[in-house]
Design an enzyme around this catalytic site. Structure first.
Site, PDB file in Angstrom:
ATOM      1  N   CYS A 260       0.824  -1.202   0.000  1.00 20.66           N
ATOM      2  CA  CYS A 260       0.000   0.000   0.000  1.00 20.66           C
ATOM      3  C   CYS A 260       0.869   1.267   0.000  1.00 20.66           C
ATOM      4  CB  CYS A 260      -0.984  -0.039   1.165  1.00 20.66           C
ATOM      5  SG  CYS A 260      -2.465   0.956   0.873  1.00 20.66           S
ATOM      6  N   GLN A 264       3.820   2.576  -2.771  1.00 19.79           N
ATOM      7  CA  GLN A 264       3.916   3.886  -3.397  1.00 19.79           C
ATOM      8  C   GLN A 264       5.266   4.538  -3.104  1.00 19.79           C
ATOM      9  OE1 GLN A 264       0.466   5.695  -1.661  1.00 19.79           O
ATOM     10  NE2 GLN A 264      -0.938   4.245  -2.657  1.00 19.79           N
ATOM     11  N   ASN A 302      -7.513  -0.640   0.212  1.00 23.23           N
ATOM     12  CA  ASN A 302      -7.749   0.590   0.964  1.00 23.23           C
ATOM     13  C   ASN A 302      -6.705   1.616   0.557  1.00 23.23           C
ATOM     14  OD1 ASN A 302      -7.943   2.678   2.775  1.00 23.23           O
ATOM     15  ND2 ASN A 302      -7.132   1.512   4.500  1.00 23.23           N
ATOM     16  N   HIS A 345      -3.977  -5.566  -0.079  1.00 27.09           N
ATOM     17  CA  HIS A 345      -3.577  -6.122   1.218  1.00 27.09           C
ATOM     18  C   HIS A 345      -3.638  -7.652   1.227  1.00 27.09           C
ATOM     19  CE1 HIS A 345      -3.124  -2.492   3.729  1.00 27.09           C
ATOM     20  NE2 HIS A 345      -3.913  -1.966   2.803  1.00 27.09           N
ATOM     21  N   GLU A 347      -2.622  -9.591   3.479  1.00 25.14           N
ATOM     22  CA  GLU A 347      -2.837 -10.100   4.853  1.00 25.14           C
ATOM     23  C   GLU A 347      -4.287  -9.966   5.286  1.00 25.14           C
ATOM     24  OE1 GLU A 347      -3.447  -5.969   5.470  1.00 25.14           O
ATOM     25  OE2 GLU A 347      -1.998  -7.004   4.201  1.00 25.14           O
TER      26      GLU A 347
END
Length: 386
Positions: A260, A264, A302, A345, A347
């Site tokens: 995430c 970036q 997210n 994600h 996980e």
């Protein structure tokens, strides 16, 4: 935009968007006023994990699933010590929850942590509005209900773009999360989720977590076998110190994994651009294609920023995963160093679990680069247990 709610309270509350849209409902959780960037999540379960995900710090979370609070709240479902969202918005809050493992109701959980929310609004209509107009700031209030005043507060609330928020949720000091017979993994904490750490623990790793602003020399003194750059909130582009640290990490030759925000930051360190998305990806049902295998993974996502595909050159990185909804970049393999990164994600807790194999991929990369023997747990399929 109103809807009858079964909330145990009838205290009035309002949600006011910066474009003048007003939704009237009833107070949920702590009474008061809060604001932030209004975003939505399409997950049917996992509301507590969403509320405690540090990547949502400073944002108002709106759930599209109509019934939220059905199974209460539990200490087992925390991704951080406290809720990280700035406010919580639901359509219907049930009076009772059905879960023998719950410690308390969702409303009691929100009150205990001082989290302001609103129930009884048509969240799906609001989601359609945000999808059309793009993300915008908003405020929730159950005290001052004057709409003109709330509108001005929403318009004055700081924008998410340009804000460095990771320092607000990072650990205050280094700590050892777990010890095991496997590789030593140093985790840069920009807002790391607990299930990321548990995913490394399930694979027998020794995990050392450090604040996001830790000098790389301190981390290297611990002699890690691999480096991990975590998820987190805010805009990655102004995080010049973190980008510089990632660049220095690349020069060490150590294997690197980013998720995430970490994905970036790794991209920016390699000269790949990042942009703010129209509405972002937030939910547990996003289809992502693995370009190497052709397999489609159902993923949890997210993020409000994404990697610019036009700025990726073949000599720098190879795209490994793409989002089938909008073709955005979801995974990269880097060419000049042993590194891999994911926008989504793997996980994910409570799920889906299609992407757990990425932790095994990283373990294999560490074993190859560092010439270490992995314990059996490091390559076995991980189960979704604490």
């Amino acid at each position: 935009m109103t809807h009858a709610s079964s909330s145990p309270t009838r205290d009035p509350a309002k949600l006011v968007l910066s474009d003048g849209t007003v939704a009237r409902g009833v107070a949920l959780g702590q009474r008061g006023l809060t604001g932030g960037e209004l975003c939505f999540n399409t997950s049917m379960t996992g509301y507590q994990e969403i509320m405690t995900d540090p990547s949502y710090y400073g944002q108002l979370m709106m759930m599209t699933q109509p019934h939220i609070g059905n199974y209460g709240a539990s200490a087992e479902d925390m991704e951080a010590d406290t809720p990280m969202v700035a406010g919580f918005i639901v359509r219907d809050y049930p009076r009772r929850h059905a879960n023998t493992q719950a410690d308390e109701t969702l409303e009691a959980f929100m009150r205990r942590h001082g989290l302001v929310g609103i129930a009884g609004v048509d969240t799906r209509a609001l989601v359609r509005h945000v999808r059309d107009k793009g993300v915008m700031n908003a405020v929730i209030s159950s005290e001052d209900l004057e709409e003109e005043t709330l509108l001005q507060k929403a318009r004055d609330w700081p924008s998410m773009a340009g804000r460095k928020l990771a320092s607000e949720v990072s650990t205050d000091g280094p700590y050892t999360f777990c010890e095991g017979p496997g590789p030593r993994i140093a985790v840069y904490d920009f807002g790391v989720k607990q299930n990321i750490l548990r995913s490394f623990r399930r694979r027998g790793c020794t995990v050392r977590v450090v604040p996001g602003d830790t000098d790389l020399s301190e981390v290297r003194a611990w002699d890690p076998d691999g480096l991990f750059f975590s998820n987190g909130p805010g805009d990655p582009r102004p995080m010049s110190d973190a980008i510089e640290t990632v660049g220095e990490a690349i020069d060490t030759g150590l294997p690197i994994f980013g998720i995430c925000l970490g994905h970036q930051l790794m991209s920016l360190a390699e000269g790949i651009e990042v942009y703010k998305m129209h509405v972002g990806h937030r939910g547990a049902n996003h289809p992502v294609k693995n370009l190497d295998t052709g397999q489609v993974e159902v993923t949890t996502q997210n993020h409000g920023f994404a990697v610019d595909p036009e700025s990726i050159v073949p000599e720098t990185a190879r795209v490994t995963h793409v989002n089938l909804n909008d073709d955005t970049i979801e995974g990269l393999e880097f060419k000049s160093f042993a590194g891999m990164s994911l926008q989504y994600h793997p996980e994910a807790s409570p799920g889906p679990h299609d992407s757990h194999y990425h932790f095994n991929r990283f373990m294999e990369l560490v074993a190859e680069e560092r010439d270490v023997t992995l314990p059996a747990a490091a390559t076995e399929p991980a189960v979704a247990t604490a």
